[in-house]
Design an enzyme around this catalytic site. Structure first.
Site, PDB file in Angstrom:
ATOM      1  N   LYS A   1       6.642 -17.125   6.937  1.00  0.00           N
ATOM      2  CA  LYS A   1       7.765 -16.395   7.546  1.00  0.00           C
ATOM      3  C   LYS A   1       9.076 -17.134   7.354  1.00  0.00           C
ATOM      4  CE  LYS A   1       5.354 -13.762  11.075  1.00  0.00           C
ATOM      5  NZ  LYS A   1       5.151 -13.609  12.523  1.00  0.00           N
TER       6      LYS A   1
ATOM      7  N   LYS B   1      -3.259  -9.124   2.010  1.00  0.00           N
ATOM      8  CA  LYS B   1      -3.835  -8.423   3.155  1.00  0.00           C
ATOM      9  C   LYS B   1      -2.980  -7.225   3.539  1.00  0.00           C
ATOM     10  CE  LYS B   1      -2.007 -10.167   7.376  1.00  0.00           C
ATOM     11  NZ  LYS B   1      -2.140 -10.470   8.735  1.00  0.00           N
TER      12      LYS B   1
ATOM     13  N   LYS C   1       1.580  -4.760   8.349  1.00  0.00           N
ATOM     14  CA  LYS C   1       2.555  -3.835   8.937  1.00  0.00           C
ATOM     15  C   LYS C   1       3.893  -3.906   8.228  1.00  0.00           C
ATOM     16  CE  LYS C   1       1.140  -4.277  13.764  1.00  0.00           C
ATOM     17  NZ  LYS C   1       1.392  -5.173  14.901  1.00  0.00           N
TER      18      LYS C   1
HETATM   19  P1  AMP Z   1      -0.325  -8.098  13.621  1.00  0.00           P
HETATM   20  O1  AMP Z   1      -0.379  -6.905  12.722  1.00  0.00           O
HETATM   21  O2  AMP Z   1       0.056  -9.329  12.870  1.00  0.00           O
HETATM   22  O3  AMP Z   1       0.406  -7.888  14.917  1.00  0.00           O
HETATM   23  O4  AMP Z   1      -1.834  -8.377  14.045  1.00  0.00           O
HETATM   24  C1  AMP Z   1      -2.514  -7.759  15.091  1.00  0.00           C
HETATM   25  C2  AMP Z   1      -3.983  -8.077  15.012  1.00  0.00           C
HETATM   26  O5  AMP Z   1      -4.584  -7.421  13.882  1.00  0.00           O
HETATM   27  C3  AMP Z   1      -4.296  -9.566  14.833  1.00  0.00           C
HETATM   28  O6  AMP Z   1      -5.468  -9.892  15.540  1.00  0.00           O
HETATM   29  C4  AMP Z   1      -4.504  -9.705  13.357  1.00  0.00           C
HETATM   30  O7  AMP Z   1      -5.320 -10.788  13.021  1.00  0.00           O
HETATM   31  C5  AMP Z   1      -5.176  -8.376  13.001  1.00  0.00           C
HETATM   32  N1  AMP Z   1      -4.878  -7.997  11.622  1.00  0.00           N
HETATM   33  C6  AMP Z   1      -3.644  -7.818  11.077  1.00  0.00           C
HETATM   34  N2  AMP Z   1      -3.734  -7.451   9.780  1.00  0.00           N
HETATM   35  C7  AMP Z   1      -5.064  -7.391   9.501  1.00  0.00           C
HETATM   36  C8  AMP Z   1      -5.814  -7.053   8.311  1.00  0.00           C
HETATM   37  N3  AMP Z   1      -5.222  -6.701   7.163  1.00  0.00           N
HETATM   38  N4  AMP Z   1      -7.166  -7.098   8.395  1.00  0.00           N
HETATM   39  C9  AMP Z   1      -7.777  -7.435   9.540  1.00  0.00           C
HETATM   40  N5  AMP Z   1      -7.133  -7.745  10.691  1.00  0.00           N
HETATM   41  C10 AMP Z   1      -5.800  -7.735  10.678  1.00  0.00           C
END
Ligand code: AMP
Ligand code: TRP
Length: 323
Positions: free
Chosen positions: A110, A190, A193
């Site tokens: 980041k 991966k 968002k």
């Molecule tokens: P975030 O999107 O970073 O707010 O992540 C929210 C939750 O979703 C966290 O527990 C992340 O580890 C999980 N997460 C985010 N992206 C992925 C992905 N591509 N595959 C699996 N888990 C994810």
């Protein structure tokens, strides 16, 4: 077991978030003492739109409820509503070596791409405060958060050895297959968002959109539907998604799809995703029209969280000689 997890309010939730995180929470809520937090204070460490933040927070609460979290069983609340999070974060700042923060992979990523600010560096300490305030034993997250939970564990141990036994030392819980759902346009990255809309399937994408996105998902030039994460990341990712959504082992899916073309596998996958996401779309509409009810759930959630957090804070301050 006491379970705690958090999710940021910004960005649209995608099936990676669902399979990697939210689905586990729903499975866990029946047998455990669960707390789920919408972490708005983490979200503001990168550029964001202040006019949108409050709406996004409410929308995430709607999504949690639509996805199946039961407010009778779990505490759902907004991080900024419980002041103890920032207060404990400050106290933990004072026992965390800078080197440990600079090492964090997510920080390095980041800091390279966004404006670097002190909040970005301290982000994992706030996360440790979230976790440690509630004597959390298990933290269900995706693979990308493993390092942050490890840091929380180190902080807990360091505090306990310096000031006396105070915090429960938490452990992460990471689903093997769902842990890393990859982008459908670039399966080496991966699903995220913050990437383009085409790269992720949102939980609330329309059926037409889902069909379009899956149809153009990147695969390879092989002909057989076989899992091989290294050589064939695209098709492997689609197989993983199919397997998790249908609760079928990958080998079973391979057998089922034997002899089929990529095109027809993709068509079946798109229909499966549409069917599995249908209840979310319906319930989301329902909860969106019951805003007062959703706000009330968050209010009750923060009251419960506040009372747990306040007693932990007074113990922590007492141990640190702040009276
Ligand atoms: P975030 O999107 O970073 O707010 O992540 C929210 C939750 O979703 C966290 O527990 C992340 O580890 C999980 N997460 C985010 N992206 C992925 C992905 N591509 N595959 C699996 N888990 C994810
Ligand atoms: N950093 C986490 C993420 O981006 C969100 C988060 C904040 C969290 N506090 C937490 C997750 C506490 C688990 C426990 O996904």
């Amino acid at each position: 077991m006491r379970i705690f997890s958090g999710i940021q309010p910004t960005g649209e939730l995608h099936i990676g978030n669902y399979l990697g995180a939210v689905k586990q929470w729903i499975d866990l809520q029946n047998e455990n003492d669960c707390i789920f937090c919408i972490v708005d204070l983490h979200a503001i460490t990168v550029p964001y739109d202040q006019r949108e933040l409050a709406d996004l927070v409410l929308e995430k609460a709607v999504i949690y409820l639509a996805a199946g979290l039961d407010p009778e069983k779990v505490i759902i609340f907004v991080q900024s509503q419980v002041k103890a999070h920032t207060e404990l974060c400050w106290l933990l700042n004072t026992i965390t070596p800078l080197g440990e923060l600079y090492r964090m992979t997510q920080y390095k990523e980041k800091a390279r791409s966004k404006n670097e600010n002190a909040g970005l560096l301290n982000y994992p300490i706030l996360m440790a405060a979230d976790i440690l305030l509630y004597d959390t034993e298990i933290v269900p997250v995706g693979e990308d958060q493993r390092q942050h939970v490890e840091l929380a564990r180190n902080i807990a141990r360091r505090f306990n050895s310096t000031f006396g036994e105070t915090f429960t030392v938490p452990k992460e819980k990471i689903l093997k297959e769902g842990a890393r759902i990859m982008s459908i346009t670039d399966p080496k990255k991966k699903m995220s968002k913050s990437d383009s809309k085409e790269s992720a399937i949102s939980l609330f994408d329309s059926p037409e959109n889902i069909r379009k996105k899956i149809k153009s998902a990147v695969t390879d030039t092989y002909k057989t539907i076989k899992y091989d994460k290294e050589k064939r990341p695209g098709i492997s990712n689609l197989l993983t998604i199919y397997s998790l959504l249908s609760n079928t082992k990958i080998e079973e899916v391979e057998k089922e799809m034997k002899g089929k073309s990529y095109k027809s596998f993709k068509e079946e996958l798109a229909e499966l995703i549409i069917k599995e996401l249908e209840p979310f779309r319906k319930k989301r509409k329902e909860f969106l029209s019951r805003e007062v009810y959703v706000r009330e759930i968050l209010k009750q959630g923060s009251e419960k969280a506040n009372s747990l957090a306040a007693s932990k804070m007074s113990e922590v301050k007492g141990k640190m000689g702040i009276k």
